[in-house]
Scaffold this motif. Structure first.
Motif, PDB file in Angstrom:
ATOM      1  N   ASN A 186      14.852  11.073   9.229  1.00 34.55           N
ATOM      2  CA  ASN A 186      13.676  11.740   8.683  1.00 34.55           C
ATOM      3  C   ASN A 186      12.802  10.673   8.046  1.00 34.55           C
ATOM      4  OD1 ASN A 186      14.432  14.927   8.652  1.00 34.55           O
ATOM      5  ND2 ASN A 186      16.240  13.679   8.273  1.00 34.55           N
ATOM      6  N   MET A 187      11.516  10.687   8.361  1.00 40.57           N
ATOM      7  CA  MET A 187      10.616   9.613   7.959  1.00 40.57           C
ATOM      8  C   MET A 187       9.558  10.153   7.001  1.00 40.57           C
ATOM      9  SD  MET A 187       8.716   6.946  10.537  1.00 40.57           S
ATOM     10  CE  MET A 187       7.880   8.224  11.474  1.00 40.57           C
ATOM     11  N   PHE A 188       9.305   9.368   5.934  1.00 38.23           N
ATOM     12  CA  PHE A 188       8.340   9.787   4.916  1.00 38.23           C
ATOM     13  C   PHE A 188       7.568   8.569   4.421  1.00 38.23           C
ATOM     14  CE2 PHE A 188      12.066  12.522   4.771  1.00 38.23           C
ATOM     15  CZ  PHE A 188      11.506  13.789   4.911  1.00 38.23           C
ATOM     16  N   LYS A 189       6.361   8.822   3.922  1.00 35.97           N
ATOM     17  CA  LYS A 189       5.525   7.783   3.322  1.00 35.97           C
ATOM     18  C   LYS A 189       4.930   8.321   2.034  1.00 35.97           C
ATOM     19  CE  LYS A 189       3.798   4.783   7.036  1.00 35.97           C
ATOM     20  NZ  LYS A 189       3.817   3.486   6.351  1.00 35.97           N
ATOM     21  N   SER A 190       4.759   7.393   1.086  1.00 34.72           N
ATOM     22  CA  SER A 190       4.154   7.745  -0.195  1.00 34.72           C
ATOM     23  C   SER A 190       3.429   6.516  -0.728  1.00 34.72           C
ATOM     24  CB  SER A 190       5.231   8.201  -1.182  1.00 34.72           C
ATOM     25  OG  SER A 190       4.675   8.493  -2.447  1.00 34.72           O
ATOM     26  N   PRO A 191       2.289   6.683  -1.390  1.00 35.48           N
ATOM     27  CA  PRO A 191       1.580   5.519  -1.938  1.00 35.48           C
ATOM     28  C   PRO A 191       2.450   4.733  -2.908  1.00 35.48           C
ATOM     29  CG  PRO A 191       0.146   7.437  -1.947  1.00 35.48           C
ATOM     30  CD  PRO A 191       1.521   7.936  -1.592  1.00 35.48           C
ATOM     31  N   THR A 192       2.384   3.410  -2.795  1.00 39.54           N
ATOM     32  CA  THR A 192       3.105   2.526  -3.713  1.00 39.54           C
ATOM     33  C   THR A 192       2.445   2.570  -5.092  1.00 39.54           C
ATOM     34  OG1 THR A 192       3.881   1.050  -1.969  1.00 39.54           O
ATOM     35  CG2 THR A 192       3.667   0.095  -4.167  1.00 39.54           C
ATOM     36  N   THR A 247       0.820  -1.212   0.000  1.00 36.68           N
ATOM     37  CA  THR A 247       0.000   0.000   0.000  1.00 36.68           C
ATOM     38  C   THR A 247       0.852   1.259   0.000  1.00 36.68           C
ATOM     39  OG1 THR A 247      -1.698  -1.199   1.230  1.00 36.68           O
ATOM     40  CG2 THR A 247      -1.869   1.195   1.191  1.00 36.68           C
ATOM     41  N   PHE A 248       1.858   1.307   0.894  1.00 39.65           N
ATOM     42  CA  PHE A 248       2.708   2.489   0.985  1.00 39.65           C
ATOM     43  C   PHE A 248       4.173   2.120   0.791  1.00 39.65           C
ATOM     44  CE2 PHE A 248      -1.007   4.064   3.310  1.00 39.65           C
ATOM     45  CZ  PHE A 248      -1.147   5.330   2.749  1.00 39.65           C
ATOM     46  N   THR A 249       4.929   3.066   0.267  1.00 38.83           N
ATOM     47  CA  THR A 249       6.382   2.972   0.194  1.00 38.83           C
ATOM     48  C   THR A 249       6.944   3.813   1.328  1.00 38.83           C
ATOM     49  OG1 THR A 249       6.435   2.610  -2.192  1.00 38.83           O
ATOM     50  CG2 THR A 249       8.420   3.489  -1.186  1.00 38.83           C
ATOM     51  N   ASP A 250       7.671   3.163   2.237  1.00 36.80           N
ATOM     52  CA  ASP A 250       8.238   3.840   3.409  1.00 36.80           C
ATOM     53  C   ASP A 250       9.673   4.241   3.123  1.00 36.80           C
ATOM     54  OD1 ASP A 250       5.844   3.248   4.644  1.00 36.80           O
ATOM     55  OD2 ASP A 250       6.628   1.494   5.693  1.00 36.80           O
ATOM     56  N   LEU A 251      10.023   5.439   3.563  1.00 39.66           N
ATOM     57  CA  LEU A 251      11.373   5.965   3.339  1.00 39.66           C
ATOM     58  C   LEU A 251      11.893   6.588   4.624  1.00 39.66           C
ATOM     59  CD1 LEU A 251      13.813   7.006   1.627  1.00 39.66           C
ATOM     60  CD2 LEU A 251      12.374   8.953   0.998  1.00 39.66           C
ATOM     61  N   ALA A 276       5.954   3.334  12.302  1.00 39.99           N
ATOM     62  CA  ALA A 276       5.175   3.367  11.064  1.00 39.99           C
ATOM     63  C   ALA A 276       6.000   2.910   9.877  1.00 39.99           C
ATOM     64  CB  ALA A 276       4.629   4.772  10.824  1.00 39.99           C
ATOM     65  N   THR A 277       7.305   3.005  10.000  1.00 37.06           N
ATOM     66  CA  THR A 277       8.208   2.529   8.944  1.00 37.06           C
ATOM     67  C   THR A 277       9.173   1.507   9.552  1.00 37.06           C
ATOM     68  OG1 THR A 277       9.681   4.413   9.361  1.00 37.06           O
ATOM     69  CG2 THR A 277       8.052   4.667   7.611  1.00 37.06           C
TER      70      THR A 277
END
Length: 690
Positions: free
Chosen positions: A24-30, A10-14, A481-482
């Motif tokens: 630094n944490m980020f999320k974006s839709p896969t 569902t999400f790509t975690d970075l 979350a990641t």
């Protein structure tokens, strides 16, 4: 800078580590159709968040750590290469006959599973070696050449070779490899003794076939990943997360892609192990990673992450046995995107179907119509529709309520709130059963293990799970979350080597075992001098695969040192095996001889200066509504206080009912729960008791 990416369903975690060691944490839709584009999009989101141009940000990069489900997705969907299997004469049915075992022994309606490589693409090769490595029958090279011509005519794209006793004498397999290179150039092949030198023929053949079938695709995928990162400006080293809980260089893992089958999930226990010890002082923990599609459960037992060769893709005995060691992870179809549905008998189910990233839950307003766990949480008031992903994505609460009403509430004759609460309850029970399965099988009492909740959806019901398990405490890390991406950032460059050398403790072959361990040590040192060159610290660990006399399966037992040359060393191994056997099976037999079947070596090279996970972008904005009406089963609607995760101070406990939210996750405290922030940033929760 260092980048760690985990591409989920569902999400790509970075996670990005800056020069000061802060994260630094980020999320974006896969983007399922093109996962690499999803990675680049996540990097763009990060660049925007850091106020940088993406190229300028990437140009500062030293290492890119990548976790992917691309390999296992290809196996599940059948998009692997057309693969041939070469076996000894008379052994054409290795994959067809498989190993014994049935999930439902009296259910005769279940069809017999198809072999991973069909019988029509399996060729027999004349030639035979004995168990001691002696040649009973010479390899028929003319027959091999004729077979290669048939492979060409069959248009195979990869070849797996698995011959009897090649683990003792690899001469025949090596010669076949030379002939394949000379007469079938460009077609990748896998030799079983090089990939997985174990004595069990079916497992060795299965792993060789899986590995060979992935090579054409994963070679291209890894090349494309590295090239697109280079084109985007990244100049550093690209490493990929492996199923064994470490990382390997992208070009190396492309030559043994079976390492990638459990690439993403294997990292969660790495970070979970750190947080269990740092926050609760515990060396035994249950790590539960709740994604959008799956719920992945793994363990840490006495500071060690267990590995297993009982890895199945699909249902046990019906799916595909990898036969390859990997971190022991149990996955069930229960996540934030799991779909709730009512069967013809009026029973509510949650999963295994998932809305995934496209179309996603109904509240995403991207075409999804059926209710999910996320929709249920939104309908119950747990999630702020205007603060999802920190406000970057607005959710439609009414769409969630409408979907729940149509597909669950009306069919079951209950209110929307009760239906939503039932969805959470069923999802929780599915997750609890997954935990019970893996903990009991590993000899762990859930009541004595810390529960680590990771994944973007973990906070929605992890407190309920901890309550059901009667766990002493629950930890939600600030980077939870990641979780897998955080584990990737903490991981080490690793490799595993193996040798078969059978011996028994009542007639121990000190000379032969010493020679075997010396060979493994040489391989480890070669790895340190090669891929591990420049690493900060190196660790080598030896393992014995041992069992009581006449048992069928082995247990892995770590050796206390790098040699086994004296009776004292042997006594230590015997006692350690008894302890491991007692941990797993609750019994020990001190009067029985122990058989050691094989020996393993693990080499780990530390490539990061420090552990830990201090977030640099953990800023708490004001809460517009510090009180929210939320619905709790058995309590109804309750005035519930809302706290910002990042604003909580250590030493100031929060009593449930409460909702603790950040830009990446929402943690629900039910009535009776108590939460407190740890100095590391993690949230430690004492679950209420029913």
């Amino acid at each position: 800078m260092r980048f760690a990416v985990d591409t989920g369903g569902t999400f790509t975690d970075l996670i990005i580590e800056d020069r000061n060691g802060q994260l630094n944490m980020f999320k974006s839709p896969t983007i399922p159709a093109d996962p690499i584009s999803g990675v680049l999009e996540a990097l763009q989101v990060a660049a925007n968040g850091l106020g940088l141009e993406r190229r300028a940000m990437l140009e500062q990069g030293e290492m890119f750590i990548y976790g992917t489900t691309h390999a296992i997705n290809a196996i599940i969907t059948g998009h692997t290469a057309r693969t041939a299997l070469l076996v000894p004469e008379g052994h054409r049915d290795i994959l067809t006959l498989r190993e014994g075992g049935r999930l439902e022994p009296f259910n005769f309606t279940v069809p017999y599973p198809e072999p991973f490589v069909p019988r029509a693409l399996t060729w027999e090769i004349p030639g035979r070696l004995l168990a001691d490595g002696a040649e009973l029958e010479a390899l028929d090279e003319q027959a091999v050449l004729q077979t290669i011509e048939q492979l060409r005519q069959a248009e195979v794209q990869a070849v797996a070779v698995c011959l009897l006793w090649s683990i003792v004498n690899p001469a025949h397999e090596l010669r076949i490899g030379e002939l394949l290179e000379a007469h079938l150039p460009g077609v990748p092949y896998t030799l079983s003794h090089q990939l997985n030198p174990i004595p069990r023929e079916f497992r060795r053949a299965s792993s060789a076939c899986i590995d060979a079938s992935l090579k054409p695709m994963m070679r291209a995928y890894m090349h494309t990943l590295v090239q697109r990162l280079r084109d985007a400006g990244f100049p550093g080293r690209v490493v990929v997360v492996t199923s064994q809980g470490g990382v390997m260089d992208a070009e190396h893992v492309a030559e043994a892609p079976i390492h990638l089958i459990n690439s993403g999930p294997s990292m969660a226990p790495i970070s979970g192990k750190y947080f269990a010890l740092a926050d609760e002082g515990a060396d035994t923990a249950i790590i539960a990673d709740t994604g959008g599609t799956t719920y992945d459960v793994s363990l840490v037992r006495r500071g060690v992450v267990p590995r297993s060769q009982e890895t199945w893709i699909g249902a046990p005995y019906r799916g595909i046995m990898t036969g390859f060691p990997s971190v022991d992870v149990k996955s069930v179809g229960a996540g934030g995107g799991s779909i709730a549905w009512v069967d013809d008998g009026g029973m509510l189910h949650v999963g295994p179907q998932s809305a995934g990233a496209a179309p996603g839950p109904a509240c995403y307003r991207r075409g999804g119509e059926q209710p999910t766990v996320t929709d249920a949480s939104l309908a119950l008031g747990y999630i702020d529709p205007d603060f999802f992903l920190g406000g970057k994505m607005r959710l439609d609460a009414q769409a969630s309520r409408d979907a729940i009403e149509q597909y669950v509430a009306k069919p079951l004759g209950m209110s929307i709130e009760d239906a939503a609460a039932a969805i959470i309850t069923v999802a929780t029970e599915n997750m609890v059963q997954a935990i019970n399965d893996i903990t009991i099988n590993q000899g762990i009492n859930p009541r004595e293990a810390v529960l680590i909740g990771g994944g973007g959806a973990a906070g929605l019901n992890s407190a309920l799970i901890a309550r059901r398990l009667d766990s002493p405490s629950l930890v939600i890390p600030q980077v939870g979350a990641t979780m897998s991406a955080a584990g990737a950032m903490m991981s080490e460059l690793t490799s595993h080597f193996q040798r078969t050398r059978f011996t028994r403790t009542d007639s121990f072959d000190f000379e032969g075992v010493s020679a075997t361990l010396a060979s493994l040590l040489a391989q480890c040192k070669e790895f340190i001098a090669g891929p591990g060159r420049g690493s900060l610290q190196q660790t080598i660990t030896f393992w014995a695969e041992a069992r009581y006399q006449e048992q069928v399966w082995e247990l892995e037992v770590p050796l206390r040192g790098l040699e086994l040359s004296t009776t004292q060393h042997l006594d230590e191994l015997i006692e350690d095996f008894h302890q491991v056997h007692e941990d797993v099976f609750a019994i020990r037999d001190t009067h029985c001889a122990i058989e050691i079947v094989g020996w393993r070596a693990t080499v780990a090279c530390r490539i990061r200066a420090q552990d830990g996970a201090t977030l640099a972008n953990a800023k708490a904005g004001p809460i517009e509504q510090p009180i929210r009406r939320a619905y709790f089963a058995g309590h109804g609607y309750t005035e519930t206080k809302v706290e910002r995760f990042e604003a909580m101070q250590p030493g100031n406990p929060v009593q449930g009912p409460a909702i603790i939210e950040s830009s990446f996750t929402t943690v629900v405290l039910n009535p009776g729960d108590t939460a407190e922030r740890r100095p590391s940033g993690s949230l430690s929760i004492i679950p209420g008791r029913d």
